[in-house]
Design a protein around this motif. Structure first.
Motif, PDB file in Angstrom:
ATOM      1  N   LEU A  93       9.929  -2.399   7.229  1.00 59.12           N
ATOM      2  CA  LEU A  93      11.010  -3.104   6.640  1.00 59.12           C
ATOM      3  C   LEU A  93      11.020  -2.509   5.244  1.00 59.12           C
ATOM      4  CD1 LEU A  93      12.874  -5.379   5.777  1.00 59.12           C
ATOM      5  CD2 LEU A  93      10.945  -6.730   5.333  1.00 59.12           C
ATOM      6  N   ALA A  94       9.868  -1.996   4.499  1.00 57.57           N
ATOM      7  CA  ALA A  94       9.868  -1.571   3.433  1.00 57.57           C
ATOM      8  C   ALA A  94      10.532  -0.125   3.168  1.00 57.57           C
ATOM      9  CB  ALA A  94       8.546  -1.560   2.964  1.00 57.57           C
ATOM     10  N   PHE A  95      10.116   0.707   4.097  1.00 52.85           N
ATOM     11  CA  PHE A  95      10.467   2.050   4.262  1.00 52.85           C
ATOM     12  C   PHE A  95      11.828   2.230   4.810  1.00 52.85           C
ATOM     13  CE2 PHE A  95       5.513   2.735   3.897  1.00 52.85           C
ATOM     14  CZ  PHE A  95       5.762   2.613   2.492  1.00 52.85           C
ATOM     15  N   ASP A  96      12.042   1.688   6.169  1.00 56.33           N
ATOM     16  CA  ASP A  96      13.262   1.977   6.815  1.00 56.33           C
ATOM     17  C   ASP A  96      14.464   1.267   6.251  1.00 56.33           C
ATOM     18  OD1 ASP A  96      13.651   3.962   8.846  1.00 56.33           O
ATOM     19  OD2 ASP A  96      13.797   2.485  10.456  1.00 56.33           O
ATOM     20  N   ARG A  97      13.983   0.171   6.004  1.00 55.79           N
ATOM     21  CA  ARG A  97      15.426  -0.628   5.485  1.00 55.79           C
ATOM     22  C   ARG A  97      15.748  -0.738   4.015  1.00 55.79           C
ATOM     23  NH1 ARG A  97      17.531  -4.449   9.319  1.00 55.79           N
ATOM     24  NH2 ARG A  97      18.721  -5.283   7.875  1.00 55.79           N
ATOM     25  N   LEU A  98      14.515  -0.853   3.178  1.00 52.26           N
ATOM     26  CA  LEU A  98      14.798  -1.286   1.767  1.00 52.26           C
ATOM     27  C   LEU A  98      14.499   0.172   0.846  1.00 52.26           C
ATOM     28  CD1 LEU A  98      12.561  -4.440   1.597  1.00 52.26           C
ATOM     29  CD2 LEU A  98      15.035  -4.288   1.986  1.00 52.26           C
ATOM     30  N   ASP A  99      14.202   1.121   1.385  1.00 50.64           N
ATOM     31  CA  ASP A  99      14.143   2.512   0.734  1.00 50.64           C
ATOM     32  C   ASP A  99      12.950   2.566  -0.313  1.00 50.64           C
ATOM     33  OD1 ASP A  99      14.859   5.258   0.842  1.00 50.64           O
ATOM     34  OD2 ASP A  99      16.258   4.901  -0.737  1.00 50.64           O
ATOM     35  N   LEU A 100      11.919   1.671  -0.174  1.00 58.30           N
ATOM     36  CA  LEU A 100      10.854   1.799  -1.086  1.00 58.30           C
ATOM     37  C   LEU A 100      10.068   3.243  -1.041  1.00 58.30           C
ATOM     38  CD1 LEU A 100       9.747  -1.968  -0.947  1.00 58.30           C
ATOM     39  CD2 LEU A 100      11.443  -0.897  -2.499  1.00 58.30           C
ATOM     40  N   ASP A 101       9.282   3.435  -1.881  1.00 59.08           N
ATOM     41  CA  ASP A 101       8.341   4.540  -1.601  1.00 59.08           C
ATOM     42  C   ASP A 101       6.996   4.452  -1.322  1.00 59.08           C
ATOM     43  OD1 ASP A 101      10.521   6.172  -2.623  1.00 59.08           O
ATOM     44  OD2 ASP A 101      10.078   6.134  -4.606  1.00 59.08           O
ATOM     45  N   VAL A 102       6.496   3.235  -2.030  1.00 58.71           N
ATOM     46  CA  VAL A 102       5.110   2.834  -1.571  1.00 58.71           C
ATOM     47  C   VAL A 102       4.994   1.127  -1.318  1.00 58.71           C
ATOM     48  CG1 VAL A 102       2.597   2.828  -2.907  1.00 58.71           C
ATOM     49  CG2 VAL A 102       4.268   4.698  -3.344  1.00 58.71           C
ATOM     50  N   VAL A 103       3.968   1.058  -0.552  1.00 55.38           N
ATOM     51  CA  VAL A 103       3.724  -0.323  -0.185  1.00 55.38           C
ATOM     52  C   VAL A 103       2.103  -0.616  -0.510  1.00 55.38           C
ATOM     53  CG1 VAL A 103       3.264  -2.040   1.665  1.00 55.38           C
ATOM     54  CG2 VAL A 103       5.296  -0.690   1.447  1.00 55.38           C
ATOM     55  N   ALA A 104       1.850  -1.681  -1.242  1.00 52.69           N
ATOM     56  CA  ALA A 104       0.438  -1.779  -1.519  1.00 52.69           C
ATOM     57  C   ALA A 104      -0.026  -3.130  -1.284  1.00 52.69           C
ATOM     58  CB  ALA A 104       0.257  -1.969  -3.277  1.00 52.69           C
ATOM     59  N   VAL A 105      -1.419  -3.306  -1.057  1.00 50.32           N
ATOM     60  CA  VAL A 105      -1.857  -4.409  -0.384  1.00 50.32           C
ATOM     61  C   VAL A 105      -3.526  -4.607  -1.030  1.00 50.32           C
ATOM     62  CG1 VAL A 105      -3.257  -3.310   1.894  1.00 50.32           C
ATOM     63  CG2 VAL A 105      -2.713  -5.736   1.831  1.00 50.32           C
ATOM     64  N   THR A 106      -3.709  -5.916  -1.411  1.00 49.14           N
ATOM     65  CA  THR A 106      -5.180  -6.073  -1.832  1.00 49.14           C
ATOM     66  C   THR A 106      -5.794  -6.963  -1.075  1.00 49.14           C
ATOM     67  OG1 THR A 106      -4.491  -7.868  -3.496  1.00 49.14           O
ATOM     68  CG2 THR A 106      -4.189  -5.619  -4.219  1.00 49.14           C
ATOM     69  N   HIS A 107      -7.019  -7.185  -1.429  1.00 48.68           N
ATOM     70  CA  HIS A 107      -8.127  -8.178  -1.005  1.00 48.68           C
ATOM     71  C   HIS A 107      -9.261  -8.528  -1.873  1.00 48.68           C
ATOM     72  CE1 HIS A 107     -11.695  -5.712   0.305  1.00 48.68           C
ATOM     73  NE2 HIS A 107     -10.795  -4.975   0.619  1.00 48.68           N
ATOM     74  N   ASP A 108      -9.730  -9.724  -1.882  1.00 44.30           N
ATOM     75  CA  ASP A 108     -10.940 -10.072  -2.557  1.00 44.30           C
ATOM     76  C   ASP A 108     -12.020  -9.175  -2.167  1.00 44.30           C
ATOM     77  OD1 ASP A 108     -13.244 -11.204  -3.401  1.00 44.30           O
ATOM     78  OD2 ASP A 108     -12.334 -13.299  -3.355  1.00 44.30           O
ATOM     79  N   PRO A 109     -12.950  -8.565  -2.985  1.00 48.89           N
ATOM     80  CA  PRO A 109     -13.985  -7.826  -2.500  1.00 48.89           C
ATOM     81  C   PRO A 109     -15.077  -8.622  -1.782  1.00 48.89           C
ATOM     82  CG  PRO A 109     -13.642  -7.478  -5.042  1.00 48.89           C
ATOM     83  CD  PRO A 109     -12.580  -8.569  -4.532  1.00 48.89           C
ATOM     84  N   ALA A 110     -14.981  -9.747  -1.856  1.00 52.22           N
ATOM     85  CA  ALA A 110     -16.179 -10.590  -0.934  1.00 52.22           C
ATOM     86  C   ALA A 110     -15.401 -10.920   0.472  1.00 52.22           C
ATOM     87  CB  ALA A 110     -16.212 -11.842  -1.770  1.00 52.22           C
ATOM     88  N   ASN A 111     -14.237 -10.790   0.656  1.00 53.02           N
ATOM     89  CA  ASN A 111     -13.454 -10.910   1.957  1.00 53.02           C
ATOM     90  C   ASN A 111     -13.574  -9.868   3.040  1.00 53.02           C
ATOM     91  OD1 ASN A 111     -12.014 -11.766   4.114  1.00 53.02           O
ATOM     92  ND2 ASN A 111     -10.295 -12.434   2.639  1.00 53.02           N
ATOM     93  N   ASP A 112     -14.904  -9.784   3.629  1.00 48.92           N
ATOM     94  CA  ASP A 112     -14.866  -8.689   4.594  1.00 48.92           C
ATOM     95  C   ASP A 112     -14.200  -8.880   5.640  1.00 48.92           C
ATOM     96  OD1 ASP A 112     -17.078  -7.477   2.890  1.00 48.92           O
ATOM     97  OD2 ASP A 112     -18.708  -8.779   4.250  1.00 48.92           O
TER      98      ASP A 112
END
Length: 209
Positions: free
Chosen positions: A129-148
């Motif tokens: 969706l981000a790249f093919d439809r919305l023409d964005l350049d980068v997608v990021a994701v994060t997590h809590d360091p304690a969430n293995d």
């Protein structure tokens, strides 16, 4: 008409726009006494919903963000042939920063859907969706360091789509009770994703009926 598709389908999942029609399903799974809710929210930045009004206010915000083209929020449902087919399985979203051409992923799933690889499959859908439809350049994701568990899932799909771990961002978010959380961040660029998936990403976008 907004830029976001009403639904997104993968091999095993259907993502459907979260609307006021989902209010009671959402409340049932996000309320303070919902099964497994403490486990679900332990590493997240939102608290369980104490009343239906909290859920209603959240849905109102989500619908406004959708209309403004800021955030696409979807209900996650397993498709036919999967266990729990058609049930409310959680929610996922793509937050868009148009100036920076950046998307950010979010996800929570109820415990019966954990361990099935749905996190990566849903990420693949939102990257398309981000790249093919919305023409964005980068997608990021994060997590809590304690969430293995999140770390393992994210590392797996970020590696599959050619992305990278960027590092730990200190005091990146506010969690339960006002506590401050660090976040580990990863990103995938459009060129990396395209090299990994080729021209056929296998994701289907639906339109508003």
């Amino acid at each position: 008409m907004t830029l976001f598709p009403h639904s997104v389908e993968t091999e095993r999942l259907r993502l459907e726009r979260l609307t006021s029609d989902d209010l009671w399903d959402l409340y049932d799974h996000a309320r303070t006494d919902a099964p497994g809710i403490d486990e679900v929210t332990r590493h997240l930045t939102w608290d369980p919903h104490e009343t239906p009004k909290v859920t209603r206010d959240f849905v109102t915000m989500v619908e406004s963000q959708w209309a403004e083209g800021e955030v696409a929020t979807y209900v996650v449902r397993p498709r036919d042939g999967e266990a729990n087919a058609g049930e409310f399985g959680g929610a996922t979203g793509l937050t868009v920063d148009w100036e920076r051409r950046l998307g950010t992923l979010g996800l929570w799933l109820k415990p019966p859907l954990w361990g099935r690889g749905y996190s990566g499959e849903r990420a693949g859908a939102l990257l398309a969706l981000a790249f093919d439809r919305l023409d964005l350049d980068v997608v990021a994701v994060t997590h809590d360091p304690a969430n293995d568990a999140s770390r393992r899932a994210i590392e797996k799909y970020v590696d599959r789509f050619g992305g990278r771990r960027e590092g730990t961002f200190r005091h990146a978010a506010v969690g339960h009770g006002g506590g401050v959380l660090d976040h580990v961040r990863y990103s995938v660029a459009r060129e990396e994703w395209r090299a990994a998936v080729g021209e056929d990403h296998g994701v289907r976008f639906g339109v508003e009926s």
